[in-house]
Design a protein around this motif. Sequence first.
Motif, PDB file in Angstrom:
ATOM      1  N   GLN A 296      32.335  43.752  34.530  1.00  0.00           N
ATOM      2  CA  GLN A 296      33.580  44.333  35.195  1.00  0.00           C
ATOM      3  C   GLN A 296      34.342  43.343  36.436  1.00  0.00           C
ATOM      4  O   GLN A 296      35.571  43.517  36.345  1.00  0.00           O
ATOM      5  CB  GLN A 296      33.209  45.602  36.048  1.00  0.00           C
TER       6      GLN A 296
ATOM      7  N   ARG B 140      36.786  34.263  30.511  1.00  0.00           N
ATOM      8  CA  ARG B 140      35.690  35.184  29.723  1.00  0.00           C
ATOM      9  C   ARG B 140      35.143  34.287  28.591  1.00  0.00           C
ATOM     10  O   ARG B 140      33.891  34.710  28.337  1.00  0.00           O
ATOM     11  CB  ARG B 140      36.617  36.433  28.952  1.00  0.00           C
TER      12      ARG B 140
ATOM     13  N   ARG C 102      42.275  34.562  32.476  1.00  0.00           N
ATOM     14  CA  ARG C 102      41.079  35.611  32.327  1.00  0.00           C
ATOM     15  C   ARG C 102      40.618  35.308  30.986  1.00  0.00           C
ATOM     16  O   ARG C 102      39.342  35.282  30.832  1.00  0.00           O
ATOM     17  CB  ARG C 102      41.645  37.000  32.369  1.00  0.00           C
ATOM     18  N   ARG C 103      41.296  35.120  30.017  1.00  0.00           N
ATOM     19  CA  ARG C 103      40.739  34.772  28.638  1.00  0.00           C
ATOM     20  C   ARG C 103      39.844  33.451  28.538  1.00  0.00           C
ATOM     21  O   ARG C 103      38.829  33.537  28.156  1.00  0.00           O
ATOM     22  CB  ARG C 103      41.964  34.619  27.734  1.00  0.00           C
TER      23      ARG C 103
ATOM     24  N   SER D 234      37.895  41.373  35.917  1.00  0.00           N
ATOM     25  CA  SER D 234      39.037  41.973  36.210  1.00  0.00           C
ATOM     26  C   SER D 234      39.813  41.568  37.487  1.00  0.00           C
ATOM     27  O   SER D 234      40.825  41.255  37.783  1.00  0.00           O
ATOM     28  CB  SER D 234      39.155  43.497  36.218  1.00  0.00           C
ATOM     29  N   GLU D 235      38.789  40.608  38.354  1.00  0.00           N
ATOM     30  CA  GLU D 235      39.251  40.128  39.431  1.00  0.00           C
ATOM     31  C   GLU D 235      39.735  38.647  39.154  1.00  0.00           C
ATOM     32  O   GLU D 235      40.553  38.226  40.212  1.00  0.00           O
ATOM     33  CB  GLU D 235      38.166  39.928  40.423  1.00  0.00           C
ATOM     34  N   VAL D 236      39.713  38.279  38.000  1.00  0.00           N
ATOM     35  CA  VAL D 236      40.371  36.957  37.607  1.00  0.00           C
ATOM     36  C   VAL D 236      41.778  37.212  37.372  1.00  0.00           C
ATOM     37  O   VAL D 236      42.041  38.060  36.719  1.00  0.00           O
ATOM     38  CB  VAL D 236      39.580  36.272  36.402  1.00  0.00           C
ATOM     39  N   PRO D 237      42.614  36.080  37.899  1.00  0.00           N
ATOM     40  CA  PRO D 237      44.029  36.315  37.368  1.00  0.00           C
ATOM     41  C   PRO D 237      44.206  36.385  35.931  1.00  0.00           C
ATOM     42  O   PRO D 237      43.557  35.589  35.157  1.00  0.00           O
ATOM     43  CB  PRO D 237      44.595  35.083  38.136  1.00  0.00           C
ATOM     44  N   ARG D 238      45.038  37.329  35.443  1.00  0.00           N
ATOM     45  CA  ARG D 238      45.456  37.492  33.910  1.00  0.00           C
ATOM     46  C   ARG D 238      45.579  36.204  33.210  1.00  0.00           C
ATOM     47  O   ARG D 238      45.113  36.144  32.105  1.00  0.00           O
ATOM     48  CB  ARG D 238      46.232  38.713  33.809  1.00  0.00           C
ATOM     49  N   SER D 239      46.351  35.557  34.002  1.00  0.00           N
ATOM     50  CA  SER D 239      46.812  34.283  33.230  1.00  0.00           C
ATOM     51  C   SER D 239      45.675  33.067  32.926  1.00  0.00           C
ATOM     52  O   SER D 239      45.797  32.480  31.880  1.00  0.00           O
ATOM     53  CB  SER D 239      47.815  33.384  34.308  1.00  0.00           C
TER      54      SER D 239
END
Length: 169
Positions: free
Chosen positions: A103, A117, A113-114, A106-111
């Motif tokens: 969960q 992950r 995140r991939r 989701s705290e990781v900036p979207r730019s």
Amino acid sequence: MTSFLVMPTSRRRQHWSKLLAIGVVSGWLGVVGLPATTGVQLPLAQQAAIAQSSISNEEINQYARAVLAIDRYRNAAYTQIKDILLTVEVDISAIDMSCTNTQNISEVPRSVRRDVREILTRYCNDSRQAVEDTGLTSRRFNQITDAHASDETVFERIQQELLRLQGAQ
């Protein structure tokens, strides 16, 4: 207090081993962990008591070898994630990421995140494989981790095995 860098080699090795044992096993493995197999779970205290009473020397060796292998993966993943997060000016300590709690990704900036992950997933898979390569199951590894945290004798046995294995390298 004596500086770590000027400690005698044997004392420095003990200090390093203790930091490794505490930092890796209690810290990162406590946070990252490996998923236990599904099924009926005994209360944690009862699991730890059972694990403590029946941890063989072979399992201590397997566990220590797994910890050393996992630590290599952890260091690499941590460095990669830290470097990625620095590009978006985020401190890695501000984000609680683990294999068992996805969960927090989701705290990781979207730019980024991939990328984070992917690194985290690879680390979790490599860690699980490292445990299995030693002959332990993830469940047994977690039981020994619990015993390590709650029983000084188990902690000492693991620490001694880590020292022995590090001396052999």
